[in-house]
Design an enzyme around this catalytic site. Structure first.
Site, mmCIF file in Angstrom:
data_model
loop_
_atom_site.group_PDB
_atom_site.id
_atom_site.type_symbol
_atom_site.label_atom_id
_atom_site.label_comp_id
_atom_site.label_asym_id
_atom_site.label_seq_id
_atom_site.Cartn_x
_atom_site.Cartn_y
_atom_site.Cartn_z
ATOM 1 N N LYS A 46 0.942 -1.201 -0.033
ATOM 2 C CA LYS A 46 0.060 0.097 -0.047
ATOM 3 C C LYS A 46 0.975 1.396 0.018
ATOM 4 C CE LYS A 46 -0.612 0.158 5.057
ATOM 5 N NZ LYS A 46 -0.271 1.513 5.382
ATOM 6 N N GLU A 223 -3.658 4.626 5.810
ATOM 7 C CA GLU A 223 -4.474 4.113 7.187
ATOM 8 C C GLU A 223 -5.803 4.614 7.125
ATOM 9 O OE1 GLU A 223 -2.643 1.759 8.338
ATOM 10 O OE2 GLU A 223 -0.499 2.126 8.627
ATOM 11 N N GLN A 253 -7.023 -4.137 9.796
ATOM 12 C CA GLN A 253 -5.723 -3.364 10.307
ATOM 13 C C GLN A 253 -6.316 -2.222 11.304
ATOM 14 O OE1 GLN A 253 -1.735 -3.851 8.662
ATOM 15 N NE2 GLN A 253 -2.960 -4.393 7.047
#
Length: 721
Positions: A46, A223, A253
């Site tokens: 990512k 994120e 996550q």
DNA sequence: CTGCTTCACCTTTTT
DNA sequence: GGTGAAGCAG
């Protein structure tokens, strides 16, 4: 200076970097305009996608560096990202923003403080100062600590500010108000204020908002699963309803629910931004097959997620290892022996745990064997008392009305200005309607002659420092430490004092280094206030000891995940766990497991000394979720601990997908007359009834009886295991 | 006012 | 086992 231009030859040359990407990654990197969500499983590249996308936007001329606003979770991640983009381009990212939400917000507030009613040099209240203020407020309100502790109040206020809760309790509302008043009086903002005030600034100033939107035409958020509502609002202010937003994240996550992060932001992305494209990165390049299989099996037990498949591109490797220790000492001893062998083989190693306190046993053992290590998450450098004292002096120098800083250091080192004097000063400040430090400068008549003299001396120091203000920050700080007597406090003392002196030395170096980077004193202080523990987690030669939280985003050849016991992971405080909490604990485990590239070792102890006393502990319920075929010793270990019997009876087991459950299976898109469209998360067969857990785009998570609910199947989901 | 001792509370996780 | 607040003697 004008913005850097990337000319055509360079452009063509730089597009060659696309060859480094797999088809999924390339698709994401070369997405054109409009909102894009990249669901990026662990180890799927990512960061690579984000950096390559930035490079691609620049290389194709869609954006100039100053058009890019990239938000990451830590300052360290930001630094790495900027560096990687610059390397790809061979040019600087001049005036592009790459940093945390908080840093971006702070930058705005520093530029336009008056627009949100802040003094130009407002301070940033740290946690300890927040606690002090709250203690005072609670005392004034006469609230008993059993009603609301300062700690609870801080948590609750934070949740209100970041938008994940409302102030429904009257006492809390009063505390909130009193706390805000005190913060303002002290000319300070707390961490959450930075975001809320930035939102306020943009929402109340259309012309500024427009200017910023015109400048930052491409937004990138890393994120994304850990964004809280204020951050979403900030994004909305920055981008509007149809932004060129690239959001990268993985709901598996998400580990910051306690801090207000909301999973729905990523799960409902398409609803928030209609017409958004959603791409999935499904190749894991980090871990071997057994590691990934084990992690996938564990996380599959969560309901609040998009069902997805992550395929291991890594090799077979060794099975996941499970070790049951007698107690935490044996656990540490065994792990350290094992990791010494791994280090000898040249592998990078980390020991991960749920709570900071768990690091102690490992530190002792590592010291014993002379293995170099680094602890992340212990007392941060910037939080050490001596460092904070010095910083408070610097803050007071920067803003002479910083009451919190003044309070901290008037009497450090002791100069006879105790509680009585402070009371008098407070009284005077109230009478004169000025700040506490201002009152202390005016030397009210109520002071004793001694107090008066001590204050004169105290202020004299600041006058003396004026002369050095323009020079090197290191010299400035060094002078401050000497002239204030801060350093002398620790001279000629024991080992602890020497450590403190060393920390102060380190502060001087840090200041000097910041100075070299062109930072001013206020800039240095802001940077320090925003510094996080994870920022310093370099992965070097040393063994890394880290909490699971701080390990996010890192990777190691070998990972030891320790303390896999009920009560510790999942962490509970006596009471039983709500589903959402249990799922977050499971995600934490998942994050930890997926840090491992080649070898993963899970350990637990049958007896653990926590809190002074020894307690028998049971293996974590999550261990029962490991597929036995990828775990070495599992049957033996778990059998010995009669593990299945220990495992709490699970919620109705997830039904096998594609079963006979009325045609529903996880991943299916469905429609409901009231709730609208959604995706099936889970099918529960309990007795004769089948219940379906659906995450609706608009209404969120619901459990339904499809017989009654008139659920309509829209389409088969794209991914199917 | 300071510095010492005792005592309570504590522990998630962090920008 | 650690920190920080409170209490007490000098």
């Amino acid at each position: 200076m004008s913005a850097t231009r990337y000319n055509a030859p360079l452009l063509e040359g730089s597009l060659r970097f696309l060859a480094d990407l797999d088809p999924e990654q390339r698709e994401a990197v070369t997405h054109g305009e409009g909102p894009l969500l990249v669901v990026a499983g662990a180890g799927s590249g990512k960061t690579r996608v984000l950096t390559y996308r930035m490079a691609w936007l620049l290389a194709t001329g869609r954006a100039q560096p100053h058009n890019l606003l990239a938000v990451t979770f830590t300052n360290k991640a930001a630094g790495e990202m900027a560096e990687r983009v610059e390397r790809l381009l061979g040019g600087p990212l001049a005036r592009g923003f790459v940093g945390t939400f908080h840093r971006f917000a702070l930058q705005l507030l520093r530029k336009y403080p008056e627009k949100v009613g802040l003094p130009p040099r407002f301070a940033i209240a740290d946690e300890e100062e927040q606690r002090r203020l709250l203690e005072a407020v609670l005392k004034e309100l006469g609230a008993s600590p059993t009603q609301l502790s300062p700690r609870q109040a801080r948590q609750a206020i934070s949740r209100i500010k970041n938008g994940s809760a409302a102030a429904s309790d009257p006492l809390l509302a009063a505390v909130f108000e009193g706390y805000q008043a005190k913060l303002r009086e002290a000319q300070a903002v707390d961490f959450d204020d930075m975001l809320t005030l930035a939102v306020k600034l943009l929402s109340e100033n259309p012309e500024l908002r427009l200017a910023i939107r015109q400048r930052f035409t491409y937004l990138l958020v890393d994120e994304f699963q850990d964004t809280n509502p204020v951050q979403m609002e900030l994004l909305w202010q920055l981008g509007g309803p149809s932004p060129n937003l690239t959001a990268v994240g993985d709901e598996d996550q998400s580990i910051y629910r306690f801090r207000g992060a909301e999973l729905s932001h990523i799960l409902r992305f398409e609803h928030t931004y209609p017409g958004a494209r959603v791409l999935t990165l499904g190749n894991n390049y980090r871990s071997t097959k057994p590691i990934l299989a084990a992690a996938a099996a564990v996380i599959a037990h969560n309901q609040l997620r998009r069902p997805k498949k992550l395929s291991a591109r890594g090799g077979e490797g060794e099975p996941v290892r499970l070790f049951a220790a007698m107690d935490e000492a044996e656990e540490a001893a065994w792990v350290v022996q094992d990791l010494r062998r791994e280090r000898a083989a040249g592998r990078s190693v980390a020991v991960l745990f749920r709570v900071n306190a768990a690091s102690r046993a490992f530190e002792g053992e590592l010291v014993r064997w002379g293995v170099p290590y680094r602890v992340v998450g212990a007392l941060r450098f910037w939080d050490r008392a001596e460092v904070r004292d010095a910083l408070a002096y610097l803050r007071l120098f920067t803003n002479p009305d910083d009451a919190l800083a003044f309070r901290r250091v008037v009497n450090v080192p002791a100069r006879g200005l105790g509680a009585a004097t402070l009371d008098r000063l407070e009284q005077a400040a109230r009478e004169w309607g000025c700040s506490l430090p201002e009152a202390a400068r005016r030397l009210p008549a109520s002071l004793t002659p001694r107090g008066r003299e001590a204050l004169r001396q105290f202020w004299g120091l600041f006058t003396e420092l004026e002369a050095l203000a323009a020079g090197d920050l290191g010299v400035f700080v060094l002078t401050l430490l000497e002239r204030s007597g801060l350093a002398d406090q620790y001279r000629g003392g024991d080992e602890e004092d020497r450590a403190r002196l060393a920390n102060l030395d380190q502060l001087v170096s840090a200041a000097s280094e910041a100075s070299g980077r062109g930072l001013s004193l206020p800039g240095f202080l802001d940077e320090v206030a925003l510094a996080s523990e994870a920022d310093s987690a370099e992965t070097g030669e040393a063994v890394l000891l880290s909490t699971l939280h701080a390990a996010k985003g890192l990777e190691f050849d070998v990972v030891y995940l320790v303390g896999l016991e009920e009560g510790l992971l999942p962490l509970t405080r006596g009471e039983e766990l709500e589903l959402a909490d249990e799922e977050e604990e499971r995600r934490l485990l998942y994050v930890g497991m997926t840090r491992a590239k080649k070898k993963l070792v899970l350990t637990y102890a049958r007896m653990r000394r926590l809190f002074g006393e020894s307690r028998a502990s049971r293996p974590s319920r999550f261990l029962a979720e490991l597929p036995r075929e990828v775990v070495r010793d599992a049957a033996a270990q778990l059998g010995r601990d009669n593990f299945r019997a220990f495992a709490p009876s699970p919620k109705p087991a997830p039904a096998p997908s594609g079963g006979e459950n009325g045609g529903f299976r996880p991943g299916l898109r469905v429609e409901h007359p009231t709730f609208g469209r959604g995706v099936v998360l889970q099918v529960q067969a309990s007795g004769a009834q089948t219940r379906v857990v659906v995450f609706f785009d608009r209404a969120g998570r619901k459990t339904l009886l499809p017989q009654l609910a008139k659920l309509k199947v829209l389409e088969a989901a794209s991914e199917r295991p």
